[in-house]
Design an enzyme around this catalytic site. Structure first.
Site, mmCIF file in Angstrom:
data_model
loop_
_atom_site.group_PDB
_atom_site.id
_atom_site.type_symbol
_atom_site.label_atom_id
_atom_site.label_comp_id
_atom_site.label_asym_id
_atom_site.label_seq_id
_atom_site.Cartn_x
_atom_site.Cartn_y
_atom_site.Cartn_z
ATOM 1 N N CYS A 1 0.804 -1.224 0.000
ATOM 2 C CA CYS A 1 0.000 0.000 0.000
ATOM 3 C C CYS A 1 0.842 1.281 0.000
ATOM 4 C CB CYS A 1 -0.950 0.000 1.193
ATOM 5 S SG CYS A 1 -2.018 -1.465 1.269
ATOM 6 N N HIS B 1 -3.608 6.866 1.805
ATOM 7 C CA HIS B 1 -3.985 5.541 1.318
ATOM 8 C C HIS B 1 -5.363 5.203 1.866
ATOM 9 C CE1 HIS B 1 -4.293 1.304 0.792
ATOM 10 N NE2 HIS B 1 -4.010 1.019 2.055
ATOM 11 N N ASN C 1 -10.228 -0.853 -0.082
ATOM 12 C CA ASN C 1 -8.772 -0.729 -0.048
ATOM 13 C C ASN C 1 -8.197 -1.351 -1.310
ATOM 14 O OD1 ASN C 1 -6.014 -1.090 0.380
ATOM 15 N ND2 ASN C 1 -6.236 -1.667 2.527
#
EC number: 2.3.1.180
Length: 404
Positions: A179, A330, A360
């Site tokens: 990420c 993020h 996500n």
């Protein structure tokens, strides 16, 4: 222009070589700078000698610095066509829309299916970014594919380079940092531009974590989706520099909280019963396990480390938090976004979030959210953005950038 070494040599400084020496220092941002240039210079390029003859010691001159800035000039994104809602997940695991939305902020996610591929999504996002930037594929000097889930074990970037039609065979390679990957891609692009003489760098963040999710585990399957996002980073005059600073870290001790480890499968029966005295040879075939995550520990890590990293990046840039137009994190969990914004005293209306629609998406989440904000008119040319990625590794990194 680029010389044989791959570095840039500026014609205007050739005549200065016999009388100019530029001392070098390390800036607070982590890049190399000349002490005679602005602190905004994050790195610099070197030039080689003017001719191919080997100089004598008395003729040798040290490499020259050619200060260069870089800026973001185009963005693009792409998502799979298959939409999976919270209600859809409630049909396969013990959960419901309210439970998921309350704890994560997520309502829907996109999942690769059918003829979709990660390379296909990356190419679509990259094409849109190039069109916005008005840069032709043949003018790309470098392709950085930030992903932890490539379609090929050996990487996806060269496939993307080919599909885009980059006729000059520019360098293309993958960056694996989960990420945090996209932020590290931005830093890498800046270093290639300032230290390697590259002009146009394509940075792509793309992941298909749905292929590594245990769809019977309601603690993780509700979180992840698939997507791709891309930006074009271009060299510019140092006065127009748009990547002000960065701050990057990793902590391998945190791997136990978030990982997808290699697991061994049973060796073929014929090989295991051949009476070999070689012990563990031949090795067992392996694959990756599903994502394993300790959600509470990852949450604690994010709300502790991300604000610190952003504050450090702001200090290196010499900017107060009040000068930031947008906070772009993020897109992991809405609670994390809210907690970080609160600690930094960022008003909610200045926090970019599209988590509800996509979940996500790992390395894709920041460029995907940026592209939507740019195309909707929310992010405008000249706006300053504080961005931060964080996740498996554990890795985390922040950057202070200006859009166009």
């Amino acid at each position: 222009m680029a010389n044989a070494s791959g570095f840039f040599a500026h014609p205007s400084i050739s005549s200065m070589r016999s009388r100019t020496h530029l001392p070098i220092a390390v800036s607070g941002s982590g890049f190399c700078v000349s002490k005679r240039f602005s602190k905004r210079v994050l790195c610099s390029s070197l030039s080689s000698l003017d001719n191919n003859a080997s100089p004598s010691p008395s003729q040798y001159r040290p490499p020259r610095l050619v200060p260069s800035g870089c800026k973001l000039i185009g963005s693009g994104s792409a998502v799979p066509s298959l939409l999976i809602s919270n209600d859809d997940l409630a049909k396969i695991v013990d959960t419901n829309d309210e439970w998921i939305a309350t704890r994560t902020g997520i309502r829907n996610r996109r999942v690769v299916s059918g003829k979709d591929s990660l390379v296909g999504l990356a190419v679509e996002a990259a094409t849109k970014a190039l069109e916005m930037a008005e840069v032709a594929p043949e003018d790309i000097d470098l392709v950085l594919m930030c992903t932890s889930t490539p379609d090929d074990l050996f990487g996806a970037a060269p496939q993307i380079q080919k599909a885009l039609g980059c006729t000059k065979n520019p360098l293309a390679y993958d960056i694996t940092a989960a990420c945090s990957g996209f932020v590290l891609g931005l830093v890498s692009a800046a270093c290639h531009i300032r230290g390697g003489g590259f002009k146009n760098v394509l940075v792509i963040g793309a992941d298909s974590l749905s292929r590594f999710v245990d769809w019977t585990d309601r603690g993780t399957c509700i979180l992840f989706g698939d997507a791709a996002g891309a930006v074009v980073v271009q060299a510019c005059d140092i006065e127009d520099d748009g990547l002000y600073s960065f701050d990057v870290h990793s902590d391998g001790d945190g791997r136990r909280h978030l990982n997808a480890s290699v697991k061994e499968s049973q060796t073929d029966g014929a090989l295991s019963s051949n009476g070999s005295a070689l012990g563990d040879f031949p090795p067992k075939q392996s694959s990756y396990s599903c994502i394993q995550m300790n959600g509470q520990e990852v949450f604690r890590f994010a709300v502790r480390c991300v604000p610190q990293s952003l504050e450090t990046a702001l200090q290196k840039a010499g900017l107060p938090a009040s000068s930031i137009d947008w906070l772009l994190l993020h897109q992991a969990n809405q609670r994390i976004l809210d907690s970080v914004a609160t600690r930094l005293q960022f008003p909610p209306e200045r926090v970019i979030s599209n988590l509800a629609n996509y979940g996500n998406t790992s390395a894709a989440s920041i460029p995907l959210a940026l592209d939507e904000a740019v195309r909707s008119g929310k992010v405008k040319p000249g706006h300053t953005i504080a961005t931060s990625g964080f996740g498996a590794g554990l890795t985390w990194g922040s950057a202070i950038v200006r859009w166009r």
